[in-house]
Design an enzyme around this catalytic site. Structure first.
Site, PDB file in Angstrom:
ATOM      1  N   ASP A  83       0.824  -1.199   0.000  1.00 18.38           N
ATOM      2  CA  ASP A  83       0.000   0.000   0.000  1.00 18.38           C
ATOM      3  C   ASP A  83       0.863   1.256   0.000  1.00 18.38           C
ATOM      4  O   ASP A  83       0.520   2.258  -0.625  1.00 18.38           O
ATOM      5  CB  ASP A  83      -0.913   0.011   1.228  1.00 18.38           C
ATOM      6  CG  ASP A  83      -2.118  -0.902   1.059  1.00 18.38           C
ATOM      7  OD1 ASP A  83      -2.060  -1.784   0.181  1.00 18.38           O
ATOM      8  OD2 ASP A  83      -3.099  -0.735   1.804  1.00 18.38           O
ATOM      9  N   CYS A 124       1.154  -7.237   5.008  1.00 23.07           N
ATOM     10  CA  CYS A 124       0.679  -5.935   4.541  1.00 23.07           C
ATOM     11  C   CYS A 124      -0.846  -5.861   4.577  1.00 23.07           C
ATOM     12  O   CYS A 124      -1.545  -6.874   4.584  1.00 23.07           O
ATOM     13  CB  CYS A 124       1.202  -5.642   3.144  1.00 23.07           C
ATOM     14  SG  CYS A 124       1.150  -3.883   2.714  1.00 23.07           S
ATOM     15  N   CYS A 196       3.822  -1.541   8.910  1.00 27.71           N
ATOM     16  CA  CYS A 196       3.873  -0.169   9.432  1.00 27.71           C
ATOM     17  C   CYS A 196       3.554  -0.137  10.919  1.00 27.71           C
ATOM     18  O   CYS A 196       2.616  -0.796  11.388  1.00 27.71           O
ATOM     19  CB  CYS A 196       2.911   0.719   8.666  1.00 27.71           C
ATOM     20  SG  CYS A 196       3.353   0.910   6.920  1.00 27.71           S
ATOM     21  N   SER A 472      -5.664   5.700   4.401  1.00 25.76           N
ATOM     22  CA  SER A 472      -4.740   4.849   5.132  1.00 25.76           C
ATOM     23  C   SER A 472      -5.057   4.929   6.613  1.00 25.76           C
ATOM     24  O   SER A 472      -5.587   5.927   7.109  1.00 25.76           O
ATOM     25  CB  SER A 472      -3.306   5.316   4.883  1.00 25.76           C
ATOM     26  OG  SER A 472      -2.430   4.764   5.838  1.00 25.76           O
TER      27      SER A 472
END
Length: 567
Positions: A83, A124, A196, A472
């Site tokens: 992403d 992810c 992340c 996001s």
């Protein structure tokens, strides 16, 4: 006794399956292996994103656990896109579509080879719900394992995530930081493999996996590069064999009450708005309806108990250091906000899993309910004449929740980003980004590049943004996504004109377009759907089949209803 080979026996037993066994012998199997259950080990390993970079090793450790517990592991991979690398350009149209391809491809491999059970490892964003959707769809003994979070980056005495890099783009463009600082942030934010670090989509869905019961207790906060990874993955491999022996299946676990638990965890962590897409999609696989107004009720009843980025101060590694997701679940359970009687893949109930968990003192990452960071959840569902099907905004850490101003209308992300770069967005504006929905995009792009650039120009708290696309999990500010019906099907967002006044009230969950019904009808009569430039291939195919965001943006009818909506 459970027949643990009821599927694989169809492919390897008897004289007629000699050719099948010959193929397996070519891959190293021996006579004794054909008497054991075959266990799929599905990963999203690749070199296109750091989120998935360690999963080849992780699969090896899990396979060792399966072998020691008497199974024959069969590893395979499916796609995953980054992403982050897809963000801000046409590539992001592929992201949500990849969720469906992940689920579909796992289903096809498991069906073709008739494996008896399986373990799914994902990293992810879309790979987590994709794997869990396949588990619900197949309803075979299965277990989800998160590939793990990235370690935080460090610069100038503070922790960094990739969110800081996106916001640095806007700050650099606005002259707020110099090139040296800009480069230092870029070079420091992502120190190695893993997903992340903030409570963005991957970590949100990892928390969901544990709360809903598909992941083993304590596994969802482990960093990808933690030295205990071999042990954790080995244990997961052994656990899937126990599920097979006990014949515990996803639909035994995924009950309406389990979904309520998952929704509360999203709320309590200030999680990603994408959860409002992925949880309805997961429920759709088993015939449970998640009505967004009922989701909103749970959000309103659930306090924020974890101080996690982007709305808070800490990252997933900090949660791991104070005990991981079980500590958060324990805080919710103690407050009477979880259904402790829900079955999990441990073979025990959620309450049994949490029996010995203690919320550590002298830490600020997770707090008890009587010290909640906010009395209501970190997400807010919104409705009104501009969003009859609903919309969603992340309110965790958001100080300004009411905005009234004129619309600035853009037909796509690129137009919007260019206007931001030209400094054409001003305090008070309501930025409209449309034709980015599931059908209109197609693919419902995330807009982190846009929202981060607004923050970089000090506009993050000075404007509102409405889109039929997505954000996001790293997005912050009064940024409202999933506005439905989307523009491409003629939703009200398609009828907005520049200068229209719009009220965005995230406190009360209301979006109002101040244009009377007669004028909207006049505009509707003159509206024409724009032609899509995708006339073939996967994007065209997706646009023909995908449903609305409020139903999870799914592409197939799903299971017949097996349960009513949430209470």
């Amino acid at each position: 006794m459970t027949d643990t080979r009821s599927r694989s026996s169809k492919t390897v037993d008897g004289p007629s399956r000699a050719p099948h066994r010959a193929f397996y012998r070519a891959m190293g199997l021996q006579d004794e292996d054909f008497k054991k259950p075959f266990i799929g080990v599905a990963t999203t390993w690749n070199e296109v994103t750091p989120c998935n970079l360690t999963q080849r090793d992780q699969a090896t450790w899990a396979k060792q656990g399966i072998q020691e517990a008497g199974g024959v592991p069969r590893e395979f991979t499916t796609i995953a896109v980054s992403d982050g690398i897809a963000m801000g350009h046409e590539g992001m149209k592929a992201s949500l579509i990849s969720r469906e391809i992940i689920a579909d491809s796992v289903e096809l491999v498991m069906h073709a080879h008739q494996y008896d059970a399986w373990l799914g490892i994902a990293g992810c964003d879309k790979s987590l719900p994709g794997m869990m959707m396949a588990m619900a769809r197949l309803n075979l003994p299965s277990l989800f394992l998160y590939g793990g979070t990235i370690m935080p980056g460090h610069h100038d005495g503070r922790d960094l995530t990739v969110q800081d890099v996106y916001e640095a783009v806007g700050a650099y463009a606005a002259g707020k930081i110099d090139e040296q600082e800009f480069c230092a942030i870029e070079q420091s934010a992502c120190p190695g493999a893993g997903s992340c670090g903030g409570q963005f989509t991957a970590n949100t869905m990892a928390c969901v996996a544990e709360a809903i019961g598909l992941a083993l207790p304590g596994t969802s906060a482990y960093p990808a590069l933690h030295p205990d990874r071999p042990k954790i993955n080995h244990q997961a491999g052994q656990a899937v064999m126990r599920l097979l022996e006990a014949n515990i299946r996803p639909r035994d676990i995924l009950t309406p009450k389990a979904f309520e638990n998952a929704i509360r965890v999203v709320a309590a962590t200030g999680g990603s708005t994408n959860a409002v897409l992925h949880l309805p999609a997961l429920a759709h696989e088993i015939g449970i309806e998640l009505d967004l107004r009922q989701v909103e009720r749970l959000f309103n009843e659930t306090p924020v108990l974890a101080d996690l980025k982007p709305g808070g101060r800490f990252v997933m590694y900090d949660l791991f250091q104070v005990g991981g997701v079980p500590v958060l679940l324990k805080s919710l359970l103690d407050a009477g906000l979880l259904h402790g009687d829900c079955l999990t893949v441990s073979g025990k109930t959620l309450a049994e899993n949490l029996q010995d968990v203690v919320i550590p003192e002298n830490q600020q990452v997770v707090v008890p309910a009587d010290k909640a960071l906010s009395p209501t959840g970190g997400l807010k569902m919104m409705f009104g004449n501009l969003a009859p099907e609903g919309a969603v905004v992340k309110v965790a850490g958001l100080t300004k929740r009411l905005h009234y101003g004129p619309a600035k209308v853009f037909n796509g992300e690129e137009e919007t980003f260019a206007a931001i770069e030209r400094r054409e967005i001003h305090p008070g504006d309501v930025v409209i980004i449309r034709y980015e929905g599931p059908k209109g995009g197609p693919g419902m792009r995330e807009m982190l590049s846009v929202t981060a650039a607004l923050y970089g120009q000090n506009l993050g708290q000075e404007v509102a943004l409405l889109t039929d696309g997505r954000f996001s999990g790293a997005t912050r500010g009064l940024m409202v996504g999933h506005v439905g019906p989307e523009a491409y099907v003629g939703g009200p967002i398609a009828l907005i004109e520049a200068g229209d006044l719009i009220l965005v009230d995230a406190e009360n969950g209301v979006i109002t377009l101040e244009v009377d019904d007669a004028e909207l009808e006049r505009r509707r009569q003159h509206w024409k759907r724009p032609e899509s430039k995708y006339t073939h291939g996967v994007f065209h195919k997706y646009a023909q089949s995908v449903g609305p965001a409020c139903k999870g943006a799914v592409t197939h009818p799903g299971q017949p209803s097996r349960a009513t909506a949430l209470r």
